[in-house]
Design a protein around this motif. Structure first.
Motif, short mmCIF file in Angstrom:
data_model
loop_
_atom_site.label_atom_id
_atom_site.label_comp_id
_atom_site.label_asym_id
_atom_site.label_seq_id
_atom_site.Cartn_x
_atom_site.Cartn_y
_atom_site.Cartn_z
N ALA A 1 0.85 -1.18 0.00
CA ALA A 1 0.00 0.00 0.00
C ALA A 1 0.89 1.24 0.00
CB ALA A 1 -0.90 0.00 1.23
N GLU A 2 0.41 2.35 -0.55
CA GLU A 2 1.22 3.56 -0.69
C GLU A 2 1.70 4.08 0.66
OE1 GLU A 2 3.44 6.35 -2.35
OE2 GLU A 2 2.30 4.91 -3.57
N ASN A 3 0.88 3.92 1.70
CA ASN A 3 1.23 4.43 3.03
C ASN A 3 1.78 3.32 3.93
OD1 ASN A 3 -1.31 3.19 3.03
ND2 ASN A 3 -2.08 4.45 4.71
N TYR A 4 2.49 2.38 3.33
CA TYR A 4 3.10 1.28 4.07
C TYR A 4 3.94 1.79 5.24
CZ TYR A 4 6.37 -2.50 5.14
OH TYR A 4 7.14 -3.43 5.78
N HIS A 5 3.86 1.09 6.39
CA HIS A 5 4.58 1.47 7.61
C HIS A 5 5.50 0.32 8.01
CE1 HIS A 5 4.23 3.44 11.87
NE2 HIS A 5 5.47 3.06 11.59
N ASP A 6 6.81 0.58 8.02
CA ASP A 6 7.80 -0.46 8.27
C ASP A 6 8.47 -0.24 9.63
OD1 ASP A 6 9.24 -2.74 6.75
OD2 ASP A 6 10.90 -1.60 7.59
N HIS A 7 8.45 -1.28 10.48
CA HIS A 7 9.10 -1.23 11.79
C HIS A 7 10.37 -2.08 11.73
CE1 HIS A 7 5.26 0.30 13.51
NE2 HIS A 7 4.71 -0.58 12.67
N ASP A 8 11.52 -1.45 11.86
CA ASP A 8 12.80 -2.16 11.82
C ASP A 8 13.65 -1.67 12.99
OD1 ASP A 8 15.39 -3.05 11.30
OD2 ASP A 8 15.15 -2.92 9.13
N PRO A 9 13.93 -2.55 13.97
CA PRO A 9 14.67 -2.09 15.15
C PRO A 9 16.07 -1.58 14.85
CG PRO A 9 14.52 -4.50 15.10
CD PRO A 9 13.62 -3.99 14.03
N ASN B 1 16.72 0.56 12.46
CA ASN B 1 16.59 1.92 11.94
C ASN B 1 16.26 2.89 13.07
OD1 ASN B 1 17.07 1.32 9.24
ND2 ASN B 1 14.92 0.90 8.80
N PRO B 2 16.82 4.09 13.06
CA PRO B 2 16.53 5.06 14.12
C PRO B 2 15.07 5.51 14.11
CG PRO B 2 17.83 6.08 12.36
CD PRO B 2 17.82 4.60 12.10
N GLN B 3 14.41 5.42 12.97
CA GLN B 3 13.00 5.76 12.90
C GLN B 3 12.32 4.86 11.88
OE1 GLN B 3 13.17 9.92 11.83
NE2 GLN B 3 13.04 9.47 9.64
N ASP B 4 10.98 4.71 12.04
CA ASP B 4 10.23 3.84 11.14
C ASP B 4 10.25 4.37 9.72
OD1 ASP B 4 9.64 2.30 13.30
OD2 ASP B 4 7.51 2.84 13.42
N VAL B 5 10.15 3.44 8.77
CA VAL B 5 10.04 3.78 7.36
C VAL B 5 8.55 3.86 7.01
CG1 VAL B 5 10.42 2.96 5.01
CG2 VAL B 5 12.23 2.73 6.72
N ILE B 6 8.11 5.00 6.52
CA ILE B 6 6.69 5.20 6.20
C ILE B 6 6.56 5.72 4.78
CG2 ILE B 6 4.56 6.40 6.82
CD1 ILE B 6 5.58 6.57 9.68
N GLY B 7 5.74 5.04 3.98
CA GLY B 7 5.49 5.47 2.61
C GLY B 7 6.34 4.72 1.60
N MET B 8 5.85 4.68 0.38
CA MET B 8 6.50 3.92 -0.68
C MET B 8 7.88 4.49 -1.04
SD MET B 8 5.62 1.18 -2.43
CE MET B 8 3.87 1.14 -2.85
N TRP C 1 10.13 -6.30 11.46
CA TRP C 1 11.31 -7.09 11.11
C TRP C 1 12.15 -7.42 12.33
CZ3 TRP C 1 12.57 -8.52 6.06
CH2 TRP C 1 11.78 -7.94 5.04
N HIS C 2 12.73 -8.62 12.28
CA HIS C 2 13.74 -9.03 13.27
C HIS C 2 14.78 -9.85 12.51
CE1 HIS C 2 11.46 -7.69 16.78
NE2 HIS C 2 10.39 -8.13 16.15
N TYR C 3 16.05 -9.40 12.55
CA TYR C 3 17.09 -10.13 11.83
C TYR C 3 18.45 -9.85 12.47
CZ TYR C 3 17.43 -5.60 9.41
OH TYR C 3 17.54 -4.27 9.12
N ASP C 4 19.42 -10.67 12.12
CA ASP C 4 20.73 -10.63 12.76
C ASP C 4 21.68 -9.69 12.01
OD1 ASP C 4 22.92 -11.17 14.31
OD2 ASP C 4 23.34 -13.13 13.41
N GLN C 5 21.46 -8.39 12.15
CA GLN C 5 22.34 -7.44 11.47
C GLN C 5 23.73 -7.39 12.12
OE1 GLN C 5 21.54 -3.13 11.46
NE2 GLN C 5 21.77 -3.20 9.25
#
Length: 232
Positions: A124-132, A134-141, A216-220
């Motif tokens: 969706a165009e207003n997709y909201h991504d939570h990634d620990p 990243n200092p802030q969430d990714v919002i939008g395409m 998201w949860h991954y071994d960065q």
């Protein structure tokens, strides 16, 4: 082969019928063989109710029908119907789990070499991504494309989907990522190393089937160790 039974009835006692289904679920806990049940009401006729019950096989459905609780609930259900319900027995020959397929499609698109493909078939165009990480969430395409470009600029990579679990409007995917470090990534210049990591993402879907949110949860840290950016 999976088996499904459609129960079609007319009733002006929908609330009572719904409570009866709850009663059957409670009374058959630990004994029933049904794996999924869906109750739907006809939009053009509120008295027309359809229930679809899924079983692992026809044989398991027969075991379920022989439970005394099932027989008792069935007789109570008939009493609530305006007329005798009808039954349709179906062997399931195709079972499309569309949300899982959409989630898997994202992993394919992200790994395509060359120009990043359009993502609007999945997100969706207003997709909201939570990634620990990243200092802030990714919002939008646009922000999502920028995030993917960072990974694609640093690596040639591919995903392997290990597991997928779907429930309601969410799909959980466990994945393995394998990449070749070809360019700058988070301040680390190209090393030419082959690296890998594992992770999990939960995607939430909008009613139109597009992804609207992700966690998201991954071994960065393990990835940065492989690149030599941090000590093990």
């Amino acid at each position: 082969m999976k088996f499904a039974q459609i129960i079609d009835c007319k009733t002006h006692h929908f609330d009572d019928l719904n409570q009866l289904m709850d009663k059957w679920v409670a009374q058959t806990k630990g004994k029933r063989t049904a794996t999924h049940s869906l109750v739907a009401k006809d939009r053009s006729d509120a008295s027309h109710v359809v229930e679809i019950v899924e079983f692992p096989s026809y044989e398991e459905a027969m075991k379920n029908s022989q439970l005394p609780e099932t027989d008792r609930i069935f007789r109570e259900m008939v009493a609530l119907c305006d007329e005798e319900p009808t039954f349709t027995d179906l062997d399931v020959v195709r079972d499309e789990q569309l949300l899982k397929a959409t989630a898997a499609r994202f992993f394919e698109l992200a790994a395509v070499r060359g120009e990043l493909p359009p993502l609007d078939e999945v997100f969706a165009e207003n997709y909201h991504d939570h990634d620990p990480t990243n200092p802030q969430d990714v919002i939008g395409m646009d922000a999502l494309r920028h995030e993917l470009d960072m990974w694609r600029g640093g690596f040639d990579f591919e995903f392997t989907i290990e597991d997928q679990i779907a429930e309601g409007d969410r799909v959980c995917t466990r994945w393995t990522w394998n990449g070749l470090h070809k360019g700058e990534f988070m301040g680390v210049e190209s090393t030419g190393k082959k690296v890998s990591m594992t992770g999990v993402v939960i995607h939430r879907f909008r009613v139109d089937g597009k992804i609207i949110e992700g966690w998201w949860h991954y071994d960065q840290l393990g990835l940065m160790e492989q690149l030599g950016a941090v000590e093990a």
